[in-house]
Design a protein around this motif. Sequence first.
Motif, PDB file in Angstrom:
ATOM      1  N   PRO A  75      59.174   9.492  26.051  1.00  0.00           N
ATOM      2  CA  PRO A  75      58.855   8.481  25.035  1.00  0.00           C
ATOM      3  C   PRO A  75      58.349   7.192  25.675  1.00  0.00           C
ATOM      4  N   VAL A  76      57.475   6.505  24.944  1.00  0.00           N
ATOM      5  CA  VAL A  76      56.972   5.199  25.371  1.00  0.00           C
ATOM      6  C   VAL A  76      57.439   4.193  24.328  1.00  0.00           C
ATOM      7  N   PRO A  77      58.483   3.419  24.618  1.00  0.00           N
ATOM      8  CA  PRO A  77      59.017   2.493  23.614  1.00  0.00           C
ATOM      9  C   PRO A  77      58.047   1.354  23.334  1.00  0.00           C
ATOM     10  N   MET A 103      32.179  -4.846  21.691  1.00  0.00           N
ATOM     11  CA  MET A 103      31.017  -5.034  22.553  1.00  0.00           C
ATOM     12  C   MET A 103      30.999  -4.060  23.732  1.00  0.00           C
ATOM     13  N   ASN A 104      32.165  -3.712  24.251  1.00  0.00           N
ATOM     14  CA  ASN A 104      32.228  -2.819  25.406  1.00  0.00           C
ATOM     15  C   ASN A 104      32.402  -1.351  25.033  1.00  0.00           C
ATOM     16  N   ARG A 105      32.292  -1.041  23.748  1.00  0.00           N
ATOM     17  CA  ARG A 105      32.359   0.335  23.256  1.00  0.00           C
ATOM     18  C   ARG A 105      33.585   1.068  23.826  1.00  0.00           C
ATOM     19  N   VAL A 106      34.742   0.528  23.512  1.00  0.00           N
ATOM     20  CA  VAL A 106      36.004   1.119  23.951  1.00  0.00           C
ATOM     21  C   VAL A 106      36.414   2.196  22.950  1.00  0.00           C
ATOM     22  N   ALA A 107      36.584   3.414  23.437  1.00  0.00           N
ATOM     23  CA  ALA A 107      37.003   4.526  22.583  1.00  0.00           C
ATOM     24  C   ALA A 107      38.513   4.615  22.478  1.00  0.00           C
ATOM     25  N   GLY A 108      39.211   4.124  23.493  1.00  0.00           N
ATOM     26  CA  GLY A 108      40.662   4.137  23.467  1.00  0.00           C
ATOM     27  C   GLY A 108      41.212   3.131  24.451  1.00  0.00           C
ATOM     28  N   ILE A 109      42.308   2.485  24.085  1.00  0.00           N
ATOM     29  CA  ILE A 109      42.944   1.519  24.970  1.00  0.00           C
ATOM     30  C   ILE A 109      44.445   1.593  24.787  1.00  0.00           C
ATOM     31  N   MET A 110      45.167   1.522  25.890  1.00  0.00           N
ATOM     32  CA  MET A 110      46.626   1.459  25.846  1.00  0.00           C
ATOM     33  C   MET A 110      47.078   0.474  26.906  1.00  0.00           C
ATOM     34  N   VAL A 111      47.968  -0.424  26.503  1.00  0.00           N
ATOM     35  CA  VAL A 111      48.488  -1.465  27.375  1.00  0.00           C
ATOM     36  C   VAL A 111      49.999  -1.318  27.452  1.00  0.00           C
ATOM     37  N   LEU A 112      50.520  -1.216  28.675  1.00  0.00           N
ATOM     38  CA  LEU A 112      51.955  -1.142  28.909  1.00  0.00           C
ATOM     39  C   LEU A 112      52.402  -2.350  29.722  1.00  0.00           C
ATOM     40  N   LYS A 113      53.553  -2.905  29.357  1.00  0.00           N
ATOM     41  CA  LYS A 113      54.201  -3.962  30.128  1.00  0.00           C
ATOM     42  C   LYS A 113      55.639  -3.528  30.351  1.00  0.00           C
ATOM     43  N   GLY A 115      56.624  -0.737  31.221  1.00  0.00           N
ATOM     44  CA  GLY A 115      56.780   0.600  30.678  1.00  0.00           C
ATOM     45  C   GLY A 115      56.829   0.669  29.168  1.00  0.00           C
ATOM     46  N   GLU A 116      56.659  -0.478  28.492  1.00  0.00           N
ATOM     47  CA  GLU A 116      56.697  -0.505  27.028  1.00  0.00           C
ATOM     48  C   GLU A 116      55.290  -0.708  26.471  1.00  0.00           C
ATOM     49  N   ARG A 117      55.033  -0.097  25.319  1.00  0.00           N
ATOM     50  CA  ARG A 117      53.703  -0.128  24.708  1.00  0.00           C
ATOM     51  C   ARG A 117      53.478  -1.449  23.991  1.00  0.00           C
ATOM     52  N   VAL A 118      52.536  -2.213  24.506  1.00  0.00           N
ATOM     53  CA  VAL A 118      52.141  -3.471  23.880  1.00  0.00           C
ATOM     54  C   VAL A 118      51.035  -3.240  22.859  1.00  0.00           C
ATOM     55  N   PHE A 119      50.100  -2.344  23.196  1.00  0.00           N
ATOM     56  CA  PHE A 119      48.934  -2.145  22.333  1.00  0.00           C
ATOM     57  C   PHE A 119      48.379  -0.752  22.570  1.00  0.00           C
ATOM     58  N   ARG A 296      47.405   8.556  26.058  1.00  0.00           N
ATOM     59  CA  ARG A 296      48.804   8.271  26.391  1.00  0.00           C
ATOM     60  C   ARG A 296      49.204   8.890  27.721  1.00  0.00           C
ATOM     61  N   ASP A 297      48.633  10.029  28.053  1.00  0.00           N
ATOM     62  CA  ASP A 297      48.997  10.671  29.314  1.00  0.00           C
ATOM     63  C   ASP A 297      48.330   9.993  30.502  1.00  0.00           C
ATOM     64  N   TYR A 298      47.113   9.480  30.334  1.00  0.00           N
ATOM     65  CA  TYR A 298      46.544   8.638  31.390  1.00  0.00           C
ATOM     66  C   TYR A 298      47.456   7.422  31.622  1.00  0.00           C
ATOM     67  N   ALA A 299      47.987   6.856  30.527  1.00  0.00           N
ATOM     68  CA  ALA A 299      48.873   5.699  30.664  1.00  0.00           C
ATOM     69  C   ALA A 299      50.171   6.086  31.358  1.00  0.00           C
ATOM     70  N   ARG A 300      50.716   7.250  31.043  1.00  0.00           N
ATOM     71  CA  ARG A 300      51.922   7.705  31.733  1.00  0.00           C
ATOM     72  C   ARG A 300      51.652   7.908  33.227  1.00  0.00           C
ATOM     73  N   PHE A 301      50.454   8.396  33.546  1.00  0.00           N
ATOM     74  CA  PHE A 301      50.106   8.536  34.970  1.00  0.00           C
ATOM     75  C   PHE A 301      50.063   7.160  35.636  1.00  0.00           C
ATOM     76  N   GLY A 302      49.448   6.190  34.961  1.00  0.00           N
ATOM     77  CA  GLY A 302      49.417   4.841  35.506  1.00  0.00           C
ATOM     78  C   GLY A 302      50.815   4.272  35.709  1.00  0.00           C
ATOM     79  N   GLN A 303      51.720   4.548  34.775  1.00  0.00           N
ATOM     80  CA  GLN A 303      53.094   4.072  34.901  1.00  0.00           C
ATOM     81  C   GLN A 303      53.801   4.748  36.080  1.00  0.00           C
ATOM     82  N   PHE A 304      53.521   6.017  36.296  1.00  0.00           N
ATOM     83  CA  PHE A 304      54.044   6.723  37.467  1.00  0.00           C
ATOM     84  C   PHE A 304      53.605   6.028  38.754  1.00  0.00           C
TER      85      PHE A 304
END
Length: 406
Positions: A75-77, A103-113, A115-119, A296-304
């Motif tokens: 889980p990502v709180p 403007m930057n044509r973002v298809a997906g974004i996830m921000v963790l601080k 280990g918690e999901r900010v956005f 979300r899994d790319y983000a989990r890899f980044g958190q790892f």
Amino acid sequence: MDCRIRWARSRRTAWFCLALAATALPSAVALSQEGPGLTQIFDGKLLPDAQVQSFSRSETLFPTRLVPAHGRARPVPDSARSLDGLSIASEGRSYDLFDYLSMNRVAGIMVLKDGERVFEDYELGTRPETRWPSMSMAAAITSTLVGAAIEEGLIARIDDPLTRYLPELAGTSYDGVTVRQLLMMSSGVKWNERLSDPASDRRAMMALQAGQEPGSILRYVASRPRAAEPGTVWVYSSGETQMLGALVAAATGRDLAAYLSDTIWSPAGMEADAAWWLESPGGLEMGGIGLAARLRDYARFGQFILEDGVIDGRRILPEGWVRQAGSVQEVGGRSVAFGYMWWPLSEGSDFDADGAFAAIGAFGQYIYVNPRRRVVIVLLGSQSKPEGSWPIDETDFLEAVARHLD
């Protein structure tokens, strides 16, 4: 390759060269070396919807091998923090989050601080279950598998010669090149990454990928002549990302997909299988491109990576590996802003002490890791050109988010 990307700073102007890897092609576009398909892709001539559709189903374009996600998703709180009021200063102008995403044509974004999901946000028709192509971010994932193999003792030393694990390289230009030198792209083997040159090595590699002949890419890479002594010059080479994948497979005796699944993907609690392009049916994975996974899994890899390669108290990567992998290296007496297939970002900026670094892929793919501020940001992009087409500098955005979350 001559794909130069300028990141302007108040105290510096740095030039980096990103790999423009082979990317997804819509069904109406022929996959060939000289045909209009490549011209459309790398000249940025696909209409926006066609490009998004292409990226969203990239795993259907070549044979793939699944990276299974076994077990329960981690889980990502949710965080109490937010990006409300975010201000991005770039090139003398000020932007907000809505400007950047549009403007930057973002298809997906996830921000963790911490280990918690900010956005978390999906645009351009993507959804949480969309598997998006990594582009050259895959090279950083492959290099991470080298670290895992070293921690397991399957690769004895980072300064071992490649021929210890790939004896078929004896007598080639890679004879005498070490694992470390391959990770740093300082083998000294001659390589032309310029996609605009029909005679370049990168174009030849793309044609071989299209041909899907087992082992053809590795044979081609190994046949390149030597231009300098190993460890003396840095040259970006997509060929060396494929050689890196061959090293992992040889040292572990496993497919890259299976090894990634068992060492990181499943233990880290990924929520879904990923898919990885193969050089040929049943063959080796493309070490520097072609992984498709959920945001979300790319983000989990980044958190790892942020957590220093440790999962539930168990060390997967050698102690100090992450810091070294994301740091500026010295090659031939010169500093090179390239680690172990990761790109250091904060050197010479106001964020110098952060030690931030990123896995970067063409068209706006990022896994950004900021160790000091405990921030991970994943960007999945569909920019109009493989490089240089962002209206708002991505590093300015990433640093603005990290600063905002303080």
